[in-house]
Enzyme design. Structure first.
Site, PDB file in Angstrom:
ATOM      1  N   GLU A   1     113.380  54.613 -21.354  1.00  0.00           N
ATOM      2  CA  GLU A   1     114.486  55.284 -20.663  1.00  0.00           C
ATOM      3  C   GLU A   1     115.482  54.280 -20.078  1.00  0.00           C
ATOM      4  O   GLU A   1     115.792  54.279 -18.889  1.00  0.00           O
ATOM      5  CB  GLU A   1     113.935  56.216 -19.573  1.00  0.00           C
TER       6      GLU A   1
ATOM      7  N   GLU B   1     108.698  61.974 -25.300  1.00  0.00           N
ATOM      8  CA  GLU B   1     108.255  62.581 -24.053  1.00  0.00           C
ATOM      9  C   GLU B   1     108.772  64.003 -24.000  1.00  0.00           C
ATOM     10  O   GLU B   1     109.957  64.245 -24.222  1.00  0.00           O
ATOM     11  CB  GLU B   1     108.748  61.816 -22.816  1.00  0.00           C
TER      12      GLU B   1
END
Length: 487
Positions: A183, A386
Site C-alpha cells: 500500500e 487484500e
C-alpha cells in the site's frame, strides 16, 4: 485480434490468503531480530487510538511482539492453509529480522534461515509464496538514526537495496512473486507517514490519530520509495529473470455523492492523487500529468537526482496488485452529511450500501468497477491481494464458529471478480486478507477478525493462541477446489 472470451477464472488462478509479518509473526526479539516501527505501536481499539512510544514502556501492551506467534507455529499454520488448498500465500518479511538496525552491511543469518524454512514448508505443499518486501514495518534504528525522517532521507534507499539483494539472492529459487511495498500510496494520505514511511514527526510520539502532518516529507519519502522500488525491480530481474515483481496499492474507491459536477470532479481528482499517482509511476514509469499542479498548490518540492526519472522508466512492475475492502462517497459540500470510513480512509455514507460494525461500506460491484478501471488504464495482469470482512466471531457451545456474514461478503466479491474476468480483465489471483486471525494494523485489536482460522487471543494479549476452523474454512476450501465455480 480480440481477447478470447472466457466465463471462468483462468487455469492456474492463484487462490490463497494474505498476512503481514508485523501483524501475525511475533518473536519480535528472537533470532536476532531488531526493533521495527510496528514494535513501538501500542494496542488500541475502535475508539481508543494506538500510540507511538519513542521508547518501549514497561507494562504497556504491544500487539506485534507476540501477535499470533507464526514464528513458532508456522508449520501448523501452513498445514491448515494447505488443507484449504491454497495455491499461493501472501506474506511479508520483517526487514529487521534480516537487518536488525537497518544499516548493517551484512544480513542476520538466523533471520534468513527462518524465512528459508518457511518457504521450504510452503514448497512442501506446492504453495507459491507471494512476498511483500516492506509491509508497514521499518527499522526503528533508521528512524532514530535519521532524526525521525525515515524514508524522507535518501540514504534509506541504499539500506533497502542491500536488504533486497540479500533476500533476492538467498531465495532466488524459492520465491517467484514479489511486491516491493505494501500500500505504497498510504504516504499520499496525511496519516501514512509513520505506517508507510517510518517518519516520526513528534519525538514524543503519541496517538496515531493526532500525529502532525508534513506533506513535504511524506511525498519526498514516497519519491524515494519509487526510486528504491524501480532499482529493486531491475536488480531482481538481474538476479533471476523469472522473478515477477509487482506493486501494491490501497485502492480507495470513491463515488461522487451527487451528480453535481463539483462532486464528480472532486471524486475524480481525489482518486487521481490517492490511487493513480503511485500506479502510474510503478506501471508507466513516470509521474502523471496532474502531479505537478498538485505539488505546486500544496507547496511540495520533490528533490530528484538527475538520474531518477530514467530509473523510474527502467524499473516498471510486472503486475499490479491492490487491496479493496469498501467504497466511500465524496462531496464538495460535505456539511451535515454523515462521515464514515475504514482502512485508514474517510468518506461519506452511501445511502445505497450497508456497513460493517467498523463502518466499512460493503460494495462488491465496486470491485468489478475498480478491476475494469485499472485494466483499462494499465493493461497488465492484476491481482486482488487484500479483501475481507472484519467482524466479532463467536465460538458456540459445540465449538463451531458460524461466520456466514464473512462467507456472504467474500462470495459476493468473488462473483464480481468473475464478472470482471468475463469483461476481459486479466486477473491472476485472489488472496483474502487475514486468512488467519491477526492483529489489526489500524486499531491494534484482535476483536476485529478476518480469518478462516480463529486464533484464541484477546485485545489485551491474553489467550492460548490455539487455532480453530471457522465455517468459512470449508467453504473457501470448496471455492478453491472448484476454481471459483461453487460459491
Amino acid at each position: 485480434m480480440l481477447k478470447e472470451y472466457s466465463d471462468k477464472f483462468p487455469e492456474g488462478f492463484l487462490w490463497g490468503g494474505a498476512t503481514a509479518a508485523n501483524q501475525f509473526e511475533g518473536g519480535y526479539r528472537e533470532g536476532g531480530k531488531g526493533l521495527s516501527t510496528s514494535d513501538v505501536l501500542t494496542g488500541g481499539t475502535h475508539t481508543i487510538p494506538r500510540r507511538i512510544t519513542p521508547e518501549l514502556e514497561e507494562g504497556t501492551y504491544y500487539p506485534s511482539h507476540v501477535a499470533i506467534d507464526f514464528y513458532h507455529r508456522y508449520k501448523e499454520d501452513i498445514a491448515l492453509f494447505a488443507e484449504m488448498g491454497f495455491k499461493t500465500f501472501r506474506m511479508s518479511i520483517n526487514w529487521t529480522r534480516i537487518f536488525p538496525n537497518g544499516d548493517e552491511l551484512e544480513p542476520n543469518e538466523e533471520g534468513l534461515k527462518f524465512y528459508e524454512d518457511v518457504f521450504n514448508e510452503l514448497k512442501k505443499y506446492n504453495i507459491e509464496p507471494l512476498v511483500t518486501i516492506s509491509h508497514y514495518e521499518f527499522p526503528y534504528g533508521l528512524t532514530k538514526k535519521y532524526n525521525g525522517d525515515g524514508w524522507a532521507n535518501r540514504e534509506v534507499i541504499d539500506c533497502y537495496l542491500r536488504y533486497c539483494k540479500a533476500i533476492f539472492t538467498r531465495y532466488k529459487n524459492l520465491v517467484k512473486y514479489w511486491l516491493t511495498f505494501n500500500e505504497i500510496n498510504i504516504l499520499a494520505r496525511p496519516f501514512g507517514a509513520f505506517f508507510g514511511g517510518g517518519i516520526l514527526l513528534d519525538e514524543k510520539g503519541g496517538p496515531i490519530s493526532e500525529i502532525k502532518d508534513n506533506p513535504q516529507k511524506r511525498f519526498q519519502a514516497l519519491h524515494h520509495q519509487f526510486v528504491a522500488s524501480a532499482k529493486a525491480i531491475k536488480m531482481g530481474h538481474e538476479i533471476n529473470s523469472e522473478f515477477k515483481i509487482g506493486c501494491m496499492i490501497a485502492y480507495e474507491a470513491l463515488y461522487p455523492y451527487t451528480c453535481n459536477p463539483e462532486d464528480v470532479f472532486l471524486a475524480q481528482n481525489s482518486e487521481e492523487i490517492s490511487n493513480y499517482l503511485c500506479g502510474d509511476v510503478h506501471v508507466r514509469g513516470e509521474y502523471p500529468h496532474f502531479a505537478a499542479r498538485y505539488f505546486k498548490e500544496n507547496n511540495i518540492d520533490i528533490h530528484m537526482e538527475d538520474e531518477d526519472l530514467e530509473i523510474l522508466k527502467e524499473g516498471t512492475v510486472d503486475f499490479y496488485t491492490f487491496s479493496y475492502y469498501m467504497s466511500n462517497c465524496i462531496s464538495a459540500h460535505p456539511e451535515d452529511l454523515e462521515q464514515i470510513g475504514g482502512n485508514m480512509s474517510l468518506g461519506l455514507k452511501n445511502p445505497y450500501l450497508k456497513a460493517s460494525d467498523w463502518g466499512w461500506q460493503v460494495d462488491p460491484i465496486g470491485l468489478r468497477t475498480v478491476l475494469n478501471k485499472l485494466y483499462s488504464r494499465y493493461r497488465i495482469p492484476l491481482m486482488v491481494v487484500e479483501n475481507g470482512f472484519g467482524a466479532v466471531d463467536k465460538i458456540e457451545e459445540d465449538g463451531s464458529i458460524n461466520d456466514d456474514y464473512r462467507i456472504d461478503y467474500l462470495r459476493d466479491h468473488i462473483k464480481e471478480m468473475k464478472e470482471a474476468v468475463i469483461d476481459g480483465v486479466d486477473l491472476m489471483g485472489y488472496t483474502p486478507w487475514g486468512c488467519i486471525d491477526l492483529v489489526s494494523a489500524g486499531t491494534g485489536e484482535m476483536k476485529k477478525r478476518y480469518g478462516f482460522i480463529y486464533v484464541d487471543k484477546n485485545n489485551d494479549g491474553t489467550g492460548n493462541l490455539d487455532r480453530y476452523k471457522k465455517k468459512s474454512f470449508n467453504w473457501y476450501k470448496n471455492v478453491i477446489a472448484s476454481n471459483g465455480e461453487e460459491l
